[in-house]
Design an enzyme around this catalytic site. Structure first.
Site: not given
Lengths: 431, 431
Positions: A92, A136, A159, A197, A239, A263, A316, A321
């Site tokens: 989106g 997509k 992925n 996510n 970060c 959902c 961190c 980082c």
């Protein structure tokens, strides 16, 4: 359609053999060939352009963008063609961000997603129902290439959170063939994270920390009514691991995590606004204008836009980082020297225009009357509107004059009153 | 394509007459008919749905919108199908607003524009290069119908600032055939002004003041880096004529007004953000959630979003506005009574749950221990995360415990210390 056209041509061949005069068949065949051409190519598809033109004509797809240069917003808009932007997550937010950058004429776009288009995505901008079932990335390349054939599109259907996917991701970011002169370890100018996510955000964070790559993070809340964007410069700002969210999924794919069968909600408005804010800040960062927001929130229920700045966390958990933080600390004298040099350069420019005498400690300068007149003239001429424009309300002076006339106390009358008073005074004195 | 198909069929007719056996021609004709069908319909086009379903499946285009209801953001999302929204100006803002409302499943959209699509519009979202030359209304209907066949689309290819255009505009707004039960003079629930000139805004203002029609105005600056939206409720808020811009075009069409050959700049980002804010506030207004902003600005260079509220101008030049202002003043006792009734209703609800005795002037109530236990239990169970979620950081208590353990001063040790002290004390006493 192609199958049907082929069958038609085959049947015409058969018919031709049975006829004495092949002329009508030739005519039919030319119709079919025309149909085949029409079904394949889009007659209105625009051709590529070699150089961005600022010519103000309806047929120039870049005229309204090049106008940014003429209006003093951007110094050099044409530089946009040199930039590469990677977008991770073509959902989106990511798909709309990709469309915006494509329409702005970005040089190269790298698109990453492993998902396919579903009807359930139709409540957000970009994908069309006829693309349902396509990946997509494929659907995005189809649409974007049609919109602007000048943009170099590279799509990666995978992925990035898998071991192999992460390797492909980092190696695609380091590929410098598009702009070999680019400094640093990365071949892209900016990475936009548009994923939904935590795991994927951490993968982008890891790759960008390793490659010293500036990136922007974006997100929309599960209830669809708020979102945010954030700038991440390894070593300089926090970060993503410096301040992780308090609650994360563990052991299962959080994307499949559905609480009590609910959902997540989504709206084209919230996602469109977040994509717009994300790409606007990307343009400011790439083309060097305005101020890039370090963090910008969007609370749509109250139209509230919080901002903040996050420093890196010295504790961190991300090793890369911590390395970037150390480098940034070590480079402080260098940055200070550069800042000082810039300040001195600015100051020397100011001195050139500044005090006329060395001993003029109050910076007093003598203004030439002629110049002042010119200034006044210039100011009054800026009050004069270009041809075709008129003021909707009278300017202040005319307004006061109008009131004076309306109330019947014009200057002339005031003078009369003064004359009357004078006469009365003379009469009194004479008495 | 249609022309070519027709010619093919005609030539087949001619050929058929010259042949003794018509069978091969029949076969050819069926191929051509199949081609005609294929060229017209899109095999992936989604079918209309009768009722909005909240089922969480990939094939449901409304699942992520109906989730707004389940998540407590909107009371009744399905009402969206009853609403009509008119969009005046289908350009960089209006077209995106139309797409957002279409994807949200709005009941009916009325689209007004007289312009055609040009390549020079391609730097903004929505229109595609293959639509160049089409009117913006036709191109919009083509795209929107494909995205969501459930939306009733009405397009008006005309200029609302001409005498005839204005009449068509107002009569189309008053048409109530879509929702005959709608109260008031207008058949639409909201008018969105997405035009780029003063004259058209004044025409929308005039029509809405006459029809007591609430509308929202939007605009983007000539330098493309700022914009705004504004809510206008005739009589209640300032109308567009209450505080007109200081400089307007006169005698010539301001749209053709080009200062020194400069065309206005535009960006898909700014226009996308303004369209998003406009439709988000439209959804809040229609579906009654959140707070509708009376005015919201967007300064993209600094990511600054000013807000303000404008009262109507009692000296407004618009006669219809003055009438609406008068009506609004006269209806004040009614509004006050309604507000009082609401307040009392809210208070009585509070009383029902409130004091237990008539003479309990401090509103003291006795809380049942059992209930309190339940509350504590409920609170602690809300701390318990759903399956699959873990905390990234330890919760406060555990954190303190962890520190205590790390520093070697756990509770057990403390108890040991206490035992030691007791023994020492006993030893002292015994001594």
């Amino acid at each position: 359609m192609e199958v049907e056209l082929k069958a038609l041509l085959d049947d015409l061949d058969v018919l031709e053999k049975s006829l004495s005069d092949p002329a009508p068949i030739h005519k039919l065949r030319s119709h079919v060939e025309n149909l085949a051409t029409l079904s394949k190519c889009n007659p209105h598809r625009r051709s590529k352009v070699k150089e961005l033109s600022s010519e103000v004509v309806d047929s120039n797809p870049y005229s309204r963008l090049m106008a940014l240069q003429r209006m003093g917003i951007v110094d050099n808009y044409e530089r946009i063609r040199e930039f590469s932007v990677a977008i991770v997550g073509i959902g989106g937010v990511g798909s709309v961000a990709a469309e915006m950058l494509t329409r702005c004429g970005i040089g190269r776009l790298l698109l990453y997603d492993y998902d396919t288009v579903e009807l359930a995505n139709m409540n957000r901008l970009f994908f069309r129902p006829d693309q349902v079932g396509m990946t997509k990335t494929d659907a995005a390349v189809q649409t974007l290439a049609e919109i602007n054939p000048d943009v170099v599109l590279e799509s990666f259907t995978m992925n990035i959170t898998t071991v192999q996917g992460f390797e492909t991701f980092t190696s695609s970011l380091t590929n410098k063939s598009f702009c070999p002169s680019k400094e640093g370890g990365s071949g892209v100018d900016l990475v936009l994270s548009c994923v939904d996510n935590y795991e994927a955000r951490m993968a982008v964070n890891q790759a960008c920390n390793e490659l010293r790559q500036t990136w922007m993070e974006s997100g929309v809340s599960e209830d669809a009514v708020s979102g945010h964007i954030q700038l991440l410069v390894p070593g300089e700002t926090a970060c993503f691991a410096c301040a992780p969210p308090l609650v994360v999924a563990s052991g299962i794919d959080e994307r499949t995590l559905k609480r009590e069968g609910v959902c997540a909600a989504s709206l084209p408005t919230t996602m469109g606004v977040v994509a717009g804010l994300l790409v606007q800040n990307s343009l400011k960062f790439l083309l060097n204008f305005g101020e890039v927001s370090p963090y910008l929130g969007y609370n749509s229920l109250k139209d509230f836009f919080p901002t903040m700045k996050m420093r890196p966390n010295p504790q961190c958990s991300n090793v890369a980082c911590l390395q970037r933080q150390k480098e940034y600390m070590l480079a402080k004298p260098e940055r200070d020297a550069a800042a000082k040099a810039k300040m001195e350069a600015d100051a020397s420019t100011a001195i050139d225009e500044g005090p006329l005498h060395d001993d003029n400690e109050w910076n007093i300068s003598v203004v030439d009357d002629e110049n002042e007149k010119d200034t006044t003239k210039a100011a009054s001429s800026s009050d004069t509107l270009p041809e075709g424009l008129t003021r909707e309300l009278p300017v202040a002076d005319e307004y006061e004059k109008a009131i004076a006339i309306a109330s019947g106390s014009g200057e002339t009358e005031e003078e009369d009153d003064l004359e009357d008073l004078k006469k009365q005074l003379e009469a009194l004195n004479a008495a």
